[in-house]
Scaffold this motif. Structure first.
Motif, PDB file in Angstrom:
ATOM      1  N   ILE A  26      30.876  51.322  32.548  1.00  0.00           N
ATOM      2  CA  ILE A  26      29.709  51.076  31.695  1.00  0.00           C
ATOM      3  C   ILE A  26      29.589  52.193  30.660  1.00  0.00           C
ATOM      4  O   ILE A  26      29.765  53.358  31.001  1.00  0.00           O
ATOM      5  CB  ILE A  26      28.444  51.024  32.573  1.00  0.00           C
ATOM      6  N   GLY A  27      29.286  51.825  29.415  1.00  0.00           N
ATOM      7  CA  GLY A  27      29.035  52.855  28.413  1.00  0.00           C
ATOM      8  C   GLY A  27      29.889  52.774  27.165  1.00  0.00           C
ATOM      9  O   GLY A  27      29.725  53.579  26.263  1.00  0.00           O
ATOM     10  N   ASP A  28      30.772  51.809  27.092  1.00  0.00           N
ATOM     11  CA  ASP A  28      31.573  51.693  25.866  1.00  0.00           C
ATOM     12  C   ASP A  28      31.601  50.230  25.429  1.00  0.00           C
ATOM     13  O   ASP A  28      30.987  49.367  26.056  1.00  0.00           O
ATOM     14  CB  ASP A  28      32.984  52.259  26.093  1.00  0.00           C
ATOM     15  N   ASP A  29      32.314  49.942  24.332  1.00  0.00           N
ATOM     16  CA  ASP A  29      32.346  48.563  23.833  1.00  0.00           C
ATOM     17  C   ASP A  29      33.019  47.633  24.833  1.00  0.00           C
ATOM     18  O   ASP A  29      32.650  46.471  24.972  1.00  0.00           O
ATOM     19  CB  ASP A  29      33.087  48.499  22.499  1.00  0.00           C
ATOM     20  N   ALA A  30      34.059  48.150  25.495  1.00  0.00           N
ATOM     21  CA  ALA A  30      34.738  47.369  26.534  1.00  0.00           C
ATOM     22  C   ALA A  30      35.107  48.317  27.669  1.00  0.00           C
ATOM     23  O   ALA A  30      35.247  49.522  27.447  1.00  0.00           O
ATOM     24  CB  ALA A  30      36.007  46.721  25.967  1.00  0.00           C
ATOM     25  N   ALA A  31      35.213  47.770  28.868  1.00  0.00           N
ATOM     26  CA  ALA A  31      35.701  48.576  29.987  1.00  0.00           C
ATOM     27  C   ALA A  31      37.214  48.696  29.865  1.00  0.00           C
ATOM     28  O   ALA A  31      37.876  47.777  29.370  1.00  0.00           O
ATOM     29  CB  ALA A  31      35.329  47.916  31.304  1.00  0.00           C
ATOM     30  N   VAL A  32      37.768  49.823  30.318  1.00  0.00           N
ATOM     31  CA  VAL A  32      39.224  50.018  30.324  1.00  0.00           C
ATOM     32  C   VAL A  32      39.651  50.094  31.790  1.00  0.00           C
ATOM     33  O   VAL A  32      39.180  50.964  32.526  1.00  0.00           O
ATOM     34  CB  VAL A  32      39.631  51.307  29.579  1.00  0.00           C
ATOM     35  N   ALA A  38      49.306  46.786  34.482  1.00  0.00           N
ATOM     36  CA  ALA A  38      48.749  46.621  33.137  1.00  0.00           C
ATOM     37  C   ALA A  38      47.412  47.338  32.976  1.00  0.00           C
ATOM     38  O   ALA A  38      46.657  47.472  33.931  1.00  0.00           O
ATOM     39  CB  ALA A  38      48.546  45.133  32.834  1.00  0.00           C
ATOM     40  N   THR A  39      47.145  47.780  31.748  1.00  0.00           N
ATOM     41  CA  THR A  39      45.801  48.254  31.393  1.00  0.00           C
ATOM     42  C   THR A  39      45.071  47.084  30.759  1.00  0.00           C
ATOM     43  O   THR A  39      45.631  46.386  29.914  1.00  0.00           O
ATOM     44  CB  THR A  39      45.904  49.418  30.384  1.00  0.00           C
ATOM     45  N   GLU A 142      48.911  49.091  19.964  1.00  0.00           N
ATOM     46  CA  GLU A 142      49.978  50.100  19.978  1.00  0.00           C
ATOM     47  C   GLU A 142      49.476  51.487  20.359  1.00  0.00           C
ATOM     48  O   GLU A 142      50.207  52.297  20.910  1.00  0.00           O
ATOM     49  CB  GLU A 142      50.673  50.148  18.621  1.00  0.00           C
ATOM     50  N   GLY A 143      48.206  51.759  20.041  1.00  0.00           N
ATOM     51  CA  GLY A 143      47.633  53.061  20.409  1.00  0.00           C
ATOM     52  C   GLY A 143      46.806  52.929  21.677  1.00  0.00           C
ATOM     53  O   GLY A 143      46.435  51.818  22.064  1.00  0.00           O
ATOM     54  N   PRO A 144      46.499  54.041  22.356  1.00  0.00           N
ATOM     55  CA  PRO A 144      45.638  53.981  23.531  1.00  0.00           C
ATOM     56  C   PRO A 144      44.219  53.591  23.123  1.00  0.00           C
ATOM     57  O   PRO A 144      43.836  53.790  21.969  1.00  0.00           O
ATOM     58  CB  PRO A 144      45.675  55.422  24.063  1.00  0.00           C
ATOM     59  N   PRO A 145      43.424  53.005  24.044  1.00  0.00           N
ATOM     60  CA  PRO A 145      42.057  52.604  23.698  1.00  0.00           C
ATOM     61  C   PRO A 145      41.265  53.780  23.128  1.00  0.00           C
ATOM     62  O   PRO A 145      41.347  54.892  23.647  1.00  0.00           O
ATOM     63  CB  PRO A 145      41.473  52.170  25.037  1.00  0.00           C
TER      64      PRO A 145
END
Ligand SMILES: Nc1ncnc2c1ncn2[C@@H]1O[C@H](COP(=O)(O)OP(=O)(O)O)[C@@H](O)[C@H]1O
Ligand SMILES: Cc1ncc(C[n+]2csc(CCOP(=O)(O)OP(=O)(O)O)c2C)c(N)n1
Ligand SMILES: [Mg+2]
Length: 338
Positions: A26-32, A38-39, A142-145
Motif C-alpha cells: 500500500i502507498g504507491d500507484d501500483a503494488a510491486v 516474475a515481478t 525495460e527499467g525497474p519500477p
C-alpha cells in the motif's frame, strides 16, 4: 467521516509491513510483487456514477475508456507494461439500451491500444448508482519500477504536459448541467471548450512515456496526476522523506484551460494546481542527466516541463509565487471529505 487518505493510512497500519514477495505494498500507484519467476505490478481504481462522472454528459463508451485508462495510467506511472484486467461492474436499474456493449467497446478499445486484455471480473447489483472497478496486472518495462519514494534532494520536478484542461472541462460540464453557464459563453471559443471537455472525458494514459522515463535511468520518483498536482507532490515528498518546491510561474497551464478561464471568468491556475484528473506523469530526475529525460519524452512525442525541485525535508512542500514561498497543502480531490 475521515477523508480517504486517513482511511488508507489506517488500513495501511492494520495490514502491517509488507510480507514475503511484497516489494511495494500500500502507498504507491501500483503494488510491486515478486511472484515465482516474475515481478508483477498490481493496481485497481473504481469510477462511481455521480462521483467521477454523470451519464448525462459522458457516454458509456467514454466511461469504459476512462475506467481502463486510469488503471493503465497507474501501471504506466511505475514504468510498467499493463497486461491483464479484471472488471467489476455494479449495475443499477434503468441503464440505457446498449449500455454494456458500449461500455465494453470503450474498455476493450483502450485496453487494445496498450496490449491489455480483459480476463475476468465480477457483476453485481448496485442499488442506486452504476460503478465500475478495474483491477490491472502488469510487469515492469525495460527499467525497474519507479516508486513515489525515490526522490532525492537536488532532483528537478517535472510533468509530461501542461495541466488544468481536465479540471476546466469538468467545470464547464458541471456548469452546463446545472444551467449556470455565463451568458454568451456557450457559442464562444468552441475549440477550447471541446479540447477541455475531451481532456476530462477521454484522458490519455502516459504508458509509453512512463516506460521510457523508467528505462532512461535518470528518473528517481514518478506517479500519475489523478487528485491534482498539489496533492501528488505532497505524496512524493512524504513517501520520499524530502521537501518539494514548486515554482508557481513554471506550473504549465494548458492554453485551452486559460481560454476556458476567460469564458467562465475563472482563474485557470487552480485547475492546473489542484483540479486533478490530468493523468499526466509527475516525476523527479537527476538534473545532470536531463538530456536522457528529454530524449525519453521526445520518443513518446512529449516535452519536458520542469516546475520545481526537490529540497531537504525541513523545507516542506512549498509554492513559490512572486518571489515568496508559501506552504503548498495537498489540496485536491479527496473522497469522503466533508
Ligand atoms: N481499501 C484499500 N485497501 C488497501 N489499500 C488501499 C485501499 N484503498 C487504497 N489503497 C492503496 O492506497 C494507495 C493510495 O491509493 P490512491 O490514492 O487511490 O492511489 P492512486 O491515486 O494511485 O489510485 C495505493 O497503494 C492503493 O493501492
Ligand atoms: C461529477 C464529478 N464531480 C467531481 C469530479 C472530480 N473528481 C472526482 S474523483 C477525482 C480524483 C481522481 O479520482 P480518484 O478516485 O481519487 O482516483 P485515484 O487517485 O484513486 O487514482 C476528481 C478530481 C468528477 N470527475 N466528476
Ligand atoms: Mg486509487
Amino acid at each position: 467521516m475521515p477523508g480517504e487518505f486517513e482511511i488508507i493510512e489506517r488500513i495501511r497500519r492494520q495490514v502491517g509491513p509488507p510480507g514475503p514477495g511484497v516489494l511495494q505494498g500500500i502507498g504507491d500507484d501500483a503494488a510491486v510483487l515478486e511472484a515465482p519467476g516474475a515481478t508483477l505490478l498490481a493496481s485497481s481504481d473504481a469510477l462511481v456514477e455521480g462521483i467521477h462522472f454523470h451519464l448525462s454528459y459522458m457516454s458509456p463508451r467514454q466511461v469504459g475508456r476512462k475506467a481502463m485508462a486510469v488503471n493503465l495510467s497507474d501501471v504506466g506511472s511505475m514504468g510498467g507494461r499493463p497486461l491483464f484486467a479484471l472488471v467489476t461492474l455494479g449495475l443499477r436499474r434503468g441503464l440505457p439500451e446498449g449500455f454494456l456493449d458500449e461500455l465494453y467497446a470503450g474498455l476493450l478499445e483502450m485496453g487494445r491500444t496498450h496490449g491489455t486484455q480483459v480476463v475476468g471480473g465480477d457483476t453485481v447489483t448496485s442499488p442506486e448508482r452504476f460503478f465500475i472497478d478495474v483491477a490491472i496486472l502488469g510487469v515492469p518495462g525495460e527499467g525497474p519500477p519507479v516508486l513515489r519514494s525515490g526522490a532525492r534532494v537536488g532532483d528537478r520536478v517535472a510533468v509530461t504536459a501542461p495541466l488544468g484542461a481536465s479540471g476546466a472541462g469538468l467545470a464547464w460540464l458541471l456548469a452546463e448541467r446545472e444551467e449556470r453557464l455565463p451568458a454568451g459563453a456557450r457559442g464562444a471559443a468552441q475549440e477550447a471548450v471541446l479540447a477541455c471537455v475531451r481532456a476530462h472525458l477521454e484522458p490519455t494514459p502516459r504508458v509509453q512515456a512512463g516506460q521510457a522515463l523508467a528505462a532512461c535511468g535518470a528518473v528517481h520518483a514518478m506517479m500519475d496526476i489523478s487528485d491534482g498536482l498539489a496533492s501528488e507532490v505532497n505524496h512524493v515528498a512524504r513517501e520520499s522523506g524530502v521537501g518539494i518546491r514548486v515554482r508557481g510561474g513554471d506550473v504549465p497551464v494548458a492554453p485551452e484551460a486559460s481560454e476556458m478561464g476567460r469564458l467562465l471568468d475563472a482563474d485557470p491556475f487552480p485547475w492546473a494546481l489542484s483540479g486533478g484528473e490530468d493523468y499526466e506523469l509527475l516525476f523527479t530526475y537527476n538534473p545532470a542527466a536531463e538530456d536522457r529525460v528529454q530524449a525519453a519524452l521526445a520518443g513518446a512525442g512529449l516535452r519536458l516541463h520542469v516546475l520545481g525541485e526537490v529540497t531537504r525535508r525541513e523545507e516542506g512542500v512549498t509554492l513559490e509565487r512572486e518571489g515568496q514561498l508559501h506552504p503548498l497543502p495537498p489540496a485536491g480531490y479527496v473522497h469522503l471529505q466533508d
